[in-house]
Design an enzyme around this catalytic site. Structure first.
Site, PDB file in Angstrom:
ATOM      1  N   SER A 267       0.856  -1.191   0.000  1.00 22.61           N
ATOM      2  CA  SER A 267       0.000   0.000   0.000  1.00 22.61           C
ATOM      3  C   SER A 267       0.883   1.228   0.000  1.00 22.61           C
ATOM      4  O   SER A 267       2.077   1.155   0.311  1.00 22.61           O
ATOM      5  CB  SER A 267      -0.853   0.012   1.265  1.00 22.61           C
ATOM      6  OG  SER A 267      -0.069   0.445   2.375  1.00 22.61           O
ATOM      7  N   ASP A 268       0.320   2.378  -0.324  1.00 19.21           N
ATOM      8  CA  ASP A 268       1.081   3.584  -0.069  1.00 19.21           C
ATOM      9  C   ASP A 268       0.923   3.896   1.426  1.00 19.21           C
ATOM     10  O   ASP A 268       0.094   3.308   2.124  1.00 19.21           O
ATOM     11  CB  ASP A 268       0.617   4.740  -0.974  1.00 19.21           C
ATOM     12  CG  ASP A 268       1.720   5.783  -1.124  1.00 19.21           C
ATOM     13  OD1 ASP A 268       1.698   6.526  -2.112  1.00 19.21           O
ATOM     14  OD2 ASP A 268       2.612   5.840  -0.248  1.00 19.21           O
ATOM     15  N   TRP A 269       1.711   4.846   1.877  1.00 19.75           N
ATOM     16  CA  TRP A 269       1.799   5.141   3.310  1.00 19.75           C
ATOM     17  C   TRP A 269       0.424   5.381   3.932  1.00 19.75           C
ATOM     18  O   TRP A 269      -0.223   6.385   3.659  1.00 19.75           O
ATOM     19  CB  TRP A 269       2.668   6.378   3.503  1.00 19.75           C
ATOM     20  CG  TRP A 269       2.947   6.735   4.916  1.00 19.75           C
ATOM     21  CD1 TRP A 269       2.062   7.163   5.858  1.00 19.75           C
ATOM     22  CD2 TRP A 269       4.218   6.710   5.574  1.00 19.75           C
ATOM     23  NE1 TRP A 269       2.685   7.389   7.046  1.00 19.75           N
ATOM     24  CE2 TRP A 269       4.011   7.126   6.898  1.00 19.75           C
ATOM     25  CE3 TRP A 269       5.514   6.393   5.192  1.00 19.75           C
ATOM     26  CZ2 TRP A 269       5.037   7.226   7.832  1.00 19.75           C
ATOM     27  CZ3 TRP A 269       6.540   6.500   6.110  1.00 19.75           C
ATOM     28  CH2 TRP A 269       6.308   6.896   7.414  1.00 19.75           C
ATOM     29  N   GLY A 270      -0.030   4.411   4.738  1.00 23.68           N
ATOM     30  CA  GLY A 270      -1.279   4.597   5.460  1.00 23.68           C
ATOM     31  C   GLY A 270      -2.526   4.464   4.611  1.00 23.68           C
ATOM     32  O   GLY A 270      -3.642   4.651   5.094  1.00 23.68           O
TER      33      GLY A 270
END
Ligand code: GLC
Length: 747
Positions: A292-295
């Site tokens: 995933s991208d950050w968060g």
């Protein structure tokens, strides 16, 4: 017979639904089968907790590249087997220490994979990716990634979150700086070159790192050019434009993908099984893993498709997001969700299998400390050969936008040069955004590059004049005084390195602050004036483009930018870069890109009822593919090997290019095509080929391209990827506007 067919359909459906889509078996290379057996054995030993641990990624302390979701005891989490990967931890000592916790303190000794944003260099920082793409030199682009991988891997890193392959048509979007511009054909070739550069031929070698195609997908289509904003495009535009570089990256063997923050048509990419499973993992047979991208897993709560972390974790894991960067949703919720039967174990096993597969391919199970050799780190980082390559790429990436009266190249001796502007002496800004472990102190500023080249042969009078984004004009007078003393004026203006990249969209993209006002004051003095632009996006500079006789687009040129610019300004190098993004006349024209549709009322000066503005031209300030040289080139003799293309017989397109000026130089000869009639509307031009060709002054060369039926395919009215018979126009030239035209029929 019917039963057999039903069974066959059922098993394919199960395969699809299982989300694995790993077409194992006959076409799997033998070494992969060995790896798969090892993974099977490991999976059988792993507890559910240990499996979820592999799907959890934490950020370390070397850098923070996203919001903080609260403290965690990363060391304890690693020792308990709750972590599969860390990002933002570098240096052989740090990596060895952390890897030890995973390998020696956990039950199954599964090594960590260490990720970092090595976007355009690790410590030897190359020009920003948008600049590199303007070189149109795929070998040099691949070499830049190779050098970045060599340095990063020597410092313990085995995974880069690059290449960023987002097509961008909106320069308000700050992340346009990180990609390869507006064209899917060029973007696809650049994506493949970068993947090959990072991954080399053997992922288990200690100087290669696994790449990550990001941000999957259509992140650059955010409404208003505002980062993280809503994307709503058709499946056809998604596939014909935004997915093409990702497909190229997958076909180049890219080991990982990163899903984007944005939604597409109401579905966040993090939880989009059509994107992650149907297309990436099934249709493209992608066997790596998706991070995933950050968060972004947890951010599906903000998107409003998850009520809480448990919903978000279930949605993401089921959709095919294999690893959760920093949101902690998988870490906190997945075990219970599986135990409650809300997430099928098959999705966990598929994700963990993919993660373990990459770790095996990296050789981390054979030697978890393979990337922890301090000798390599000491000997390779900032190696002179790397610095030389960075300078060469900077020279290739710069675009000469104007050179009225051939002011450039400048004389080296006997001149007083006024060097004016907030970017003139800046070292930090040379390395641009997303510059990993790059340090401004390592960089050569324009001022340093000029003094190194000129010595005492000419006199440099420097005045900053103003800030980058400040309103303060008190420095104007000092600048004007310097100009009065000088024979030639060098302006160093633009954006700061922090004004592009993530979370850096701008609603107004002219020169920030009072820089343009200072330029207007200086131009009044009537001296020969050259503007060197430092920026991470196309800027709106119509007045400047009309009144400043020479303009060199330097972007953020990297660690040896000052030297590269000096080489070009004084003729030791000839500019050869070409724009990969359109420069608009005004912000009101955006989005403005060359491969647009014709509409039912294409602009005509002879008609009132036509697609236009009352107060602005439709034309760009500088078009896609544009860039000048110190010489001039003439195009003639466009020829096609045939007027008809039949299915399997390619066409050869040849054009003669003559160097009609006084410098040996390189020209990027570009080939475009237009499909005149389709079952759906088609762009007025599409780049289908280019060659960067050295041509000596006075010489003529014939440049040939091969066009095939496959080059003409698109998603038709039924979403089949096909070519359609009919008339095609062919265009050849040194940019997307000034071209020779021919035509052929596809039978
Ligand atoms: C950031 C960026 C992404 C980057 C990741 C890790 O938010 O969107 O491009 O790779 O986080 O730093």
């Amino acid at each position: 017979m019917k039963t057999k067919l039903h069974l066959l359909i059922l098993s394919f459906a199960i395969l699809l639904l299982s989300g694995s889509c790993n077409k194992q078996g006959k076409n799997t290379p033998p070494e992969d089968k060995m790896t798969e057996k090892k993974i099977d054995a490991l999976l059988r030993q792993m507890t559910l907790e240990e499996k979820v641990g592999q799907m959890n990624q934490y950020s370390g302390w070397v850098d923070t590249t996203g919001p903080n979701f609260g403290d965690k005891n990363i060391f304890e989490e690693i020792k308990k087997g709750w972590v599969g990967s860390v990002l933002n931890i570098t240096g052989t000592e740090n990596v060895r220490m952390i890897q030890h916790m995973a390998v020696d303190c956990t039950r199954l000794h599964i090594p960590l994979i260490f990720g970092l944003d090595v976007i355009h260099g690790y410590r030897t920082i190359f020009p920003v990716p948008l600049a590199e793409a303007c070189s149109w030199d795929l070998e040099a682009i691949e070499q830049g990634a190779r050098i970045a991988a060599t340095e990063a891997s020597s410092a313990g890193i085995n995974w880069t979150f690059a290449p960023m392959v987002d097509i961008a048509r909106d320069p308000r979007w700050g992340r346009i700086m990180e990609g390869a511009g507006e064209d899917p054909y060029l973007g696809s070739l650049v994506a493949a070159a970068r993947v090959k550069g990072f991954q080399g031929n053997d992922l288990s070698a200690d100087n290669t790192i696994v790449a990550c195609a990001k941000h999957y997908a259509a992140y650059g289509a955010a409404e208003g050019g505002r980062d993280y904003n809503t994307v709503d495009i058709s499946e056809r535009t998604l596939r014909d434009v935004y997915l093409r570089p990702f497909k190229a990256a997958a076909e180049a063997g890219c080991g990982t993908f990163m899903n984007s923050f944005n939604e597409i048509g109401g579905i966040p990419s993090t939880g989009n099984s059509h994107l992650l499973r149907d297309i990436l993992k099934c249709e493209w047979n992608f066997r790596g893993f998706v991070v995933s991208d950050w968060g972004s897993v947890g951010e599906m709560i903000n998107h409003g498709v998850a009520a809480n972390k448990a919903d978000a974790a279930a949605l993401a894991a089921t959709a095919g997001c294999d690893m959760d960067m920093e949101s902690r949703c998988y870490r906190e919720e997945l075990v219970n969700l599986v135990r409650q039967g809300k997430v099928d174990m098959k999705y966990i096993d598929d994700a963990v299998r993919r993660i373990l597969r990459i770790k095996f391919q990296l050789g981390l199970f054979d030697d978890p400390y393979r990337y922890c050799n301090p000798e390599r780190e000491k000997n390779l980082i900032l190696h002179p050969d790397h610095l030389k390559a960075a300078k060469e790429m900077a020279i290739k990436s710069m675009v000469l936008l104007r050179n009225e009266g051939n002011i450039l190249p400048l004389k080296k001796s006997g001149q007083t040069i006024a060097l004016i502007g907030p970017l003139a002496a800046s070292k930090d800004d040379m390395i641009g955004g997303w510059s990993a472990l790059g340090q401004g102190n390592d960089a050569v500023s324009l001022y340093e590059g000029l003094t190194a080249k000129l010595g005492n042969a000419s006199r440099i009078v420097y005045a900053r004049g103003c800030g980058i984004a400040e309103e303060n004009r008190t420095g104007f007078q000092e600048a004007i005084n310097a100009v009065r003393k000088a024979d030639v004026i060098l302006l160093a203006m633009g954006e700061s390195r922090h004004m592009s990249g993530e979370a850096s969209s701008r609603a107004c993209i002219d020169l920030p602050g009072v820089q343009e006002d200072l330029i207007k004051e200086i131009i009044k003095l009537g001296k020969p004036t050259v503007l060197v632009l430092f920026n991470g996006r196309p800027l709106v500079i119509p007045w400047i483009a009309e009144h400043v006789p020479a303009i060199l687009e330097a972007w953020f040129p990297g660690i040896r930018g000052g030297e590269a610019i000096a080489d070009i300004l004084f003729g030791d190098a000839v500019p050869s870069g070409k724009l990969v993004t359109t420069f608009p006349h005004s912000i009101g024209q955006i989005p403005l890109y060359y491969n647009h549709k014709n509409t039912g009322r294409p602009y005509s000066p002879d008609s009132y009822y036509t697609s236009r503005y009352l107060d602005e031209t439709n034309d760009p300030l500088f078009p896609f593919g544009y860039g000048l040289s110190y010489t001039t080139f003439a195009y003639s003799g466009l020829q096609l090997s045939d007027s008809v293309m039949t299915g399997n017989k390619p066409l050869t397109v040849t054009v003669t290019v003559t160097n009609t000026g006084n410098y040996d130089a390189e020209e990027v000869v570009q080939l475009y095509v237009r499909d005149m009639v389709g079952s759906v509307t088609r762009p007025v031009k599409e780049l289908k080929g280019f060659k960067k060709v050295p041509i000596k002054k006075g010489e003529s060369v014939k440049v040939s391209f091969t066009l095939t039926e496959a080059d003409l395919r698109f998603y038709d009215i039924n979403m089949n990827f096909v070519s359609e018979p009919g008339e095609f126009r062919v265009y050849a030239g040194g940019n997307s506007r000034d071209v020779l035209e021919g035509s052929f029929w596809l039978k």
